[in-house]
Design a protein around this motif. Structure first.
Motif, PDB file in Angstrom:
ATOM      1  N   MET A  68     -34.756   3.553   3.350  1.00 44.59           N
ATOM      2  CA  MET A  68     -34.426   2.602   2.394  1.00 44.59           C
ATOM      3  C   MET A  68     -34.760   2.801   0.691  1.00 44.59           C
ATOM      4  O   MET A  68     -34.071   2.724  -0.135  1.00 44.59           O
ATOM      5  CB  MET A  68     -34.927   1.019   2.567  1.00 44.59           C
ATOM      6  N   GLN A  90     -42.224  -2.012   6.819  1.00 47.02           N
ATOM      7  CA  GLN A  90     -42.877  -1.336   7.270  1.00 47.02           C
ATOM      8  C   GLN A  90     -43.270  -0.085   6.035  1.00 47.02           C
ATOM      9  O   GLN A  90     -44.531   0.420   6.285  1.00 47.02           O
ATOM     10  CB  GLN A  90     -42.200  -0.549   8.394  1.00 47.02           C
ATOM     11  N   THR A  91     -42.316   0.410   5.397  1.00 47.70           N
ATOM     12  CA  THR A  91     -42.744   1.185   4.353  1.00 47.70           C
ATOM     13  C   THR A  91     -43.975   0.493   3.565  1.00 47.70           C
ATOM     14  O   THR A  91     -44.814   1.229   3.136  1.00 47.70           O
ATOM     15  CB  THR A  91     -41.546   1.435   3.413  1.00 47.70           C
ATOM     16  N   SER A 111     -47.320   0.584   5.245  1.00 43.55           N
ATOM     17  CA  SER A 111     -47.633   2.019   5.340  1.00 43.55           C
ATOM     18  C   SER A 111     -48.199   2.680   4.084  1.00 43.55           C
ATOM     19  O   SER A 111     -49.293   3.387   4.136  1.00 43.55           O
ATOM     20  CB  SER A 111     -46.727   3.081   5.930  1.00 43.55           C
ATOM     21  N   LYS A 136     -41.215   5.337  -3.479  1.00 48.72           N
ATOM     22  CA  LYS A 136     -42.389   5.080  -2.752  1.00 48.72           C
ATOM     23  C   LYS A 136     -43.505   5.563  -3.413  1.00 48.72           C
ATOM     24  O   LYS A 136     -44.573   4.885  -3.253  1.00 48.72           O
ATOM     25  CB  LYS A 136     -42.113   5.922  -1.309  1.00 48.72           C
ATOM     26  N   ASP A 165     -37.501  -2.159   7.906  1.00 47.29           N
ATOM     27  CA  ASP A 165     -37.930  -1.006   7.539  1.00 47.29           C
ATOM     28  C   ASP A 165     -38.372  -0.870   6.047  1.00 47.29           C
ATOM     29  O   ASP A 165     -39.331  -0.063   5.887  1.00 47.29           O
ATOM     30  CB  ASP A 165     -36.391  -0.115   7.157  1.00 47.29           C
ATOM     31  N   LEU A 166     -37.911  -1.682   5.177  1.00 45.08           N
ATOM     32  CA  LEU A 166     -38.812  -1.979   3.807  1.00 45.08           C
ATOM     33  C   LEU A 166     -39.964  -2.581   4.070  1.00 45.08           C
ATOM     34  O   LEU A 166     -41.024  -1.722   3.426  1.00 45.08           O
ATOM     35  CB  LEU A 166     -37.682  -3.073   3.282  1.00 45.08           C
ATOM     36  N   ARG A 183     -32.565  -5.249  10.122  1.00 46.07           N
ATOM     37  CA  ARG A 183     -33.236  -3.578  10.418  1.00 46.07           C
ATOM     38  C   ARG A 183     -33.528  -3.127   9.152  1.00 46.07           C
ATOM     39  O   ARG A 183     -34.447  -2.552   8.925  1.00 46.07           O
ATOM     40  CB  ARG A 183     -32.036  -2.978  11.153  1.00 46.07           C
ATOM     41  N   GLU A 184     -32.769  -3.325   7.778  1.00 42.23           N
ATOM     42  CA  GLU A 184     -33.114  -2.928   6.799  1.00 42.23           C
ATOM     43  C   GLU A 184     -34.482  -3.273   6.156  1.00 42.23           C
ATOM     44  O   GLU A 184     -35.275  -2.752   5.471  1.00 42.23           O
ATOM     45  CB  GLU A 184     -32.033  -2.976   5.827  1.00 42.23           C
TER      46      GLU A 184
END
Length: 520
Positions: free
Chosen positions: A1, A41-42, A45, A7, A38-39, A34-35
């Motif tokens: 994404m 989780q990024t 992290s 990032k 993903d965002l 789902r997007e």
């Protein structure tokens, strides 16, 4: 994404987080969910020691997620993906929740914390709206710093059924406790002042108690900002009273003709103007609308500016840079259906008309550019021009004529914007050659017919042109001694940002020269 460069930048920002917080997602089986996962989780992290991600939320709006400091009871929710113009809003919300201090005045934060009551805000935005981030960030800030304020940021494209049910046809649109609160660009100061009914009186008293200025600038657009910098650099006491710092620049999407700046957008440019003025210790007084100018009673005496909130400011010289605003078409239905199909910002509100029929009134550069932009989003665009031909640049006209879903009507006079009582359903126009009135069925009308100067409050005080512009000479001097003017509110031709800044600088130098020539 997110690509690697973003990032990397985001990871650097998140290093400023000092307090742990959690993001709680309410998801479903949609692609947007789902997007979103993903965002999130990024984000998690990139700072896993301070940020916790949970996916067990059960909010009625899916997909959505909250951002909440551990142990706190603040409530800020993003419904839909805060990307595009709103990615900055998300980053700021993460930083503020994580303990990084916001760049706002201390008294503003004090006012937010002092708000008492139950304030449940819902703000609808679109990812292409350049006015929305200011409102989203203001309401996010309020939710983070006052637990009595709850804010939900809703991306209209992800919740189209909700947008249709509430008949939202302009963004940003804000609801408070289920009732319409406001639309269009608002600063945090404006929102707080609207909630705190005693703020205006306190502000008026505070302003009236100030010492006189040597240069007082009324209006905070490019002309006013430039005037403040040039005046302050002379070492004289300088102030700006502005209804909205940046002025109409805030509503401009792309700026590509300001020499030395290849490309920027209006809100960024306005922020840079304000930062430059503050760097010279200019006293900026925002949310101040001038109501009356009282000339000095003797040469070198003080000029008074009375404000709408009851306060007043005095100065040895005054520079008027009140700018201009979008001109209304002034036909039946326009006022009734504002934000209900009648709009003035195609970039902000265009996505809300996806797949629908719209009209653009105006055949100059602004109107033709709007029609071109909208043609890529809506089902059909009808452009209506009063003149016998389009007045836009040839390259724009040629582009417009190449589009298959555009109808161009020239020599046409808009006579009425029609609706069903709740929203727009059409537009009537008169063919000026035949005098026959026609009706076009559509769902939206975008008005793009030029500007009108903000000078009504000066009528009878100094000389105005037949178009309401402030008459100035080559030095920016008005018909009143010690009163100068600059920018779009004046008779200077060609209403351009770069011309306004030059005029502002000239007016400030003229005001300084006037001061130097006053008797000791």
């Amino acid at each position: 994404m997110l690509d690697q460069d973003i990032k990397t930048q985001l990871a650097a920002y998140l290093q400023r987080v000092t307090q742990p917080f959690e993001m709680v997602a309410s998801l479903n089986d949609s692609d947007t969910s789902r997007e979103m996962l993903d965002l999130l989780q990024t984000i998690q992290s990139l700072r896993s020691d301070k940020i916790t991600l949970k996916t067990d939320g059960n909010d009625m709006r899916k997909p959505s997620f909250t951002v909440q400091r551990v142990g706190a009871n603040n409530s800020l929710r993003f419904a839909g993906l805060p990307l595009g113009h709103e990615f900055t809003s998300l980053v700021l919300a993460l930083l503020w929740t994580g303990g990084h201090p916001p760049k706002v005045e201390a008294d503003v934060l004090d006012s937010i914390r002092a708000l008492d009551g139950d304030f449940n805000f819902e703000v609808y935005m679109s990812l292409t709206c350049h006015n929305c981030p200011d409102v989203v960030q203001a309401l996010s800030l309020m939710a983070i710093f006052n637990p009595k304020v709850k804010t939900v940021v809703i991306e209209g494209g992800a919740f189209q059924a909700e947008v249709n049910d509430r008949e939202i046809m302009a963004v940003p649109m804000v609801f408070l406790n289920g009732q319409m609160f406001g639309s269009g660009r608002m600063t945090v100061e404006e929102i707080v002042a609207k909630l705190d009914t005693g703020a205006a009186a306190r502000d008026a008293a505070k302003l009236s108690a100030q010492d006189p200025y040597e240069v007082l600038i009324v209006g905070g657009g490019p002309a006013g900002a430039a005037a403040s910098v040039y005046a302050a650099r002379k070492g004289i006491r300088t102030g700006i009273a502005a209804e909205r710092f940046g002025g109409q620049v805030n509503d401009t999407l792309a700026i590509e003709n300001f020499v030395s700046v290849l490309e920027t957008d209006g809100p960024k440019f306005a922020a840079a103007l304000e930062a430059h003025a503050r760097a010279y210790d200019v006293n900026i007084m925002n949310l101040q609308r001038a109501d009356k100018l009282i000339p000095a009673t003797e040469p070198g005496g003080l000029i008074e500016i009375q404000l709408a909130n009851g306060g007043s400011l005095k100065s040895k010289t005054v520079i008027l840079s009140t700018g201009a605003r979008w001109r209304n078409v002034n036909v039946p239905g326009e006022e009734q259906y504002k934000t209900k199909g009648v709009a003035y910002c195609p970039h902000c509100d265009g996505p809300l008309f996806k797949g629908k029929r719209v009209s653009v009134i105006g055949g100059g550069n602004s109107g033709v550019e709007a029609a071109i932009d909208l043609a890529g989003v809506v089902a059909h665009v009808t452009l209506i021009e009063f003149d016998t031909k389009l007045r836009a640049d040839a390259v724009l006209v040629n582009k417009l004529k190449s589009l298959p879903n555009v109808t161009i009507l020239v020599n046409a006079q808009t006579t009425e914007i029609t609706g069903d009582g709740q929203k727009v359903n059409g537009l009537s126009y008169k063919d000026r050659a035949t005098e026959v009135v026609h009706h076009v069925e559509l769902e939206g009308v975008f008005v793009q017919i030029g500007l009108v100067p903000n000078t009504e409050w000066l009528k009878g005080t100094l000389e105005l042109s037949k178009h309401g512009e402030i008459v100035v000479d080559a030095k920016g001097q008005t018909s009143l001694p010690g009163v100068f003017a600059a920018g779009d509110a004046t008779t200077v031709p060609y209403k351009q940002i770069i011309i306004a800044t030059g005029d502002g600088a000239k007016a400030a130098l003229s005001a300084f020269d006037y001061l130097m020539r006053l008797p000791a």
